[in-house]
Design an enzyme around this catalytic site. Structure first.
Site, PDB file in Angstrom:
ATOM      1  CG  HIS A  35     -40.250 -17.343 -21.027  1.00  0.00           C
ATOM      2  ND1 HIS A  35     -39.953 -17.430 -22.367  1.00  0.00           N
ATOM      3  CD2 HIS A  35     -39.143 -17.760 -20.369  1.00  0.00           C
ATOM      4  CE1 HIS A  35     -38.718 -17.867 -22.516  1.00  0.00           C
ATOM      5  NE2 HIS A  35     -38.194 -18.070 -21.316  1.00  0.00           N
TER       6      HIS A  35
ATOM      7  CD  GLU B  15     -35.655 -28.234 -18.098  1.00  0.00           C
ATOM      8  OE1 GLU B  15     -35.174 -27.085 -18.000  1.00  0.00           O
ATOM      9  OE2 GLU B  15     -35.473 -28.972 -19.083  1.00  0.00           O
TER      10      GLU B  15
END
Length: 405
Positions: free
Chosen positions: A209, A138
């Site tokens: 998540h 990322e």
């Protein structure tokens, strides 16, 4: 030997498959019976599933979709199609790629469509030089996006889940947000940078998540933080985000990718990034929210107006930073009461900023304290998601308590 990671298609099917009904543990059943969790009439059932096929939050006919006054006249005279939110995102990306050769779309697995299929078929249609996979880093992909934007490109970088954005946090808040400021009058900036990410709970996301980290970015000058509530909003706001000369954090509520389906204009259009929207007019109380909780609020409002004879105004912030203070304050000065609802935790959340602004700018018009209905300040355990985020009952109770104050 370490186990191989599951293929992306397997992960996608797991995350998006229908889940079994949630069952309380016996201890939780006892606690639920022993606490007065709702002031609803006896026998009322408020926490049913959201009726996406009938909710007033979505446009169920072409006529209502094209009545949106924010659409340009030529779009209002055009056609619509019934699509879900991930398809609307795909439409916006496709238009940007078609109309501006500077647009790039990249991230982890986007070449194959991504976990939520938002980039399906874009690589085959526009080539892997413009739609491509990145390494699983990322920090790296966001750093690359900042560099591309500073060279005049319009990069749209995808973080696979909002929960994974933290390794790139330094790049976003220390580099992207400061680029224009530190460049002075040179005209150099990394505007055109959009960082997309699925956010919020999905019913079974657990610790890694299910997070809603929007407030972490709303503390940073130089960024825009946008959260759409529907396919129409996702398409128009994403196109505006790609066109603006500000870096944009674009957070898409993952539970709405397939659940929210409505009539969306076929033609491209651009919605304002600096304006909240009043979804429903009211005179007794104002509810301010954004993203998925708007559907919860709408259901609670319908029940409360029926039971209490009140009139509730509902506002979608859309952009939570910089947010539209004028629209919220105008509403609260009219109604005299306010509730802020969001999935993310209460502590130092968006609701705290909205509540503080209301008491500072509209204190003498308030008939009750500003109330917050938010996620609890805890991590999201797998089977406890439904306990943590705001539900219809909690919003309903907040309406009653605020009216009765």
């Amino acid at each position: 030997m370490t186990a191989a990671s599951p293929p992306i298609r397997v992960l996608s099917r797991y995350l998006l498959r229908p889940q079994a009904p949630f069952h309380f543990h016996s201890r939780c059943q006892h606690l639920a019976r022993s606490q007065r969790n709702s002031s609803a009439v006896a026998g009322a059932r408020l926490n049913n599933s959201v009726e996406y096929d009938s909710t007033p939050i979505l446009h169920h006919t072409s006529r209502t979709a094209l009545q949106n006054p924010e659409l340009p006249e030529d779009v209002r005279k055009g056609q619509t199609k019934r699509i879900n939110l991930y398809t609307a995102v795909n439409d916006a990306l496709r238009h940007a790629l078609q109309t501006d050769e500077r647009t790039l779309v990249f991230g982890e697995d986007v070449q194959f469509g991504g976990v939520f299929r938002c980039t399906m078929n874009l690589a085959s249609d526009f080539g892997t030089e413009r739609v491509f996979n990145t390494p699983l880093s990322e920090q790296g992909l966001v750093g690359f996006a900042i560099g591309a934007a500073s060279e005049g490109m319009r990069p749209v970088a995808e973080i696979q889940f909002a929960d994974y954005v933290f390794p790139a946090f330094d790049q976003i808040v220390n580099e992207a947000s400061k680029y224009r400021y530190r460049s002075g009058t040179t005209g150099v900036h990394c505007g055109g940078l959009v960082i997309r990410m699925p956010t919020g709970v999905v019913g079974h996301g657990a610790l890694y998540h299910s997070q809603s980290p929007e407030v972490l970015f709303s503390h940073t000058p130089g960024l825009r933080v946008v959260i759409p509530r529907s396919p129409t909003q996702a398409k128009g706001l994403l196109l505006s985000a790609i066109r603006t000369n500000d870096p944009v954090i674009f957070m898409e509520p993952k539970v709405l990718y397939r659940a929210a389906v409505e009539q969306v204009p076929v033609s491209p259009y651009y919605l304002p990034l600096d304006k909240a929207e009043v979804l429903k007019q009211g005179k007794d109380i104002t509810i301010v929210s954004y993203g998925t909780p708007l559907y919860t609020c709408s259901a609670a409002i319908a029940a409360a107006e029926k039971d209490f004879g009140c009139s509730v105004e509902l506002i979608d912030l859309r952009t939570i930073y910089p947010w539209d203070r004028a629209t919220v304050l105008e509403s609260v000065k009219k109604t005299g009461r306010a509730i802020v609802v969001h999935e993310s935790m209460m502590n130092a959340g968006v609701g705290a900023e909205v509540a503080a602004t209301i008491q500072e700018k509209a204190f003498l018009r308030l008939e009750a304290p500003v109330k917050r209905v938010t996620g609890w300040a805890t991590h999201t355990g797998l089977i406890y998601e439904k306990f943590i985020i705001p539900d219809v009952t909690r919003v309903y109770d907040a309406i009653k308590q605020t009216l009765d104050y």
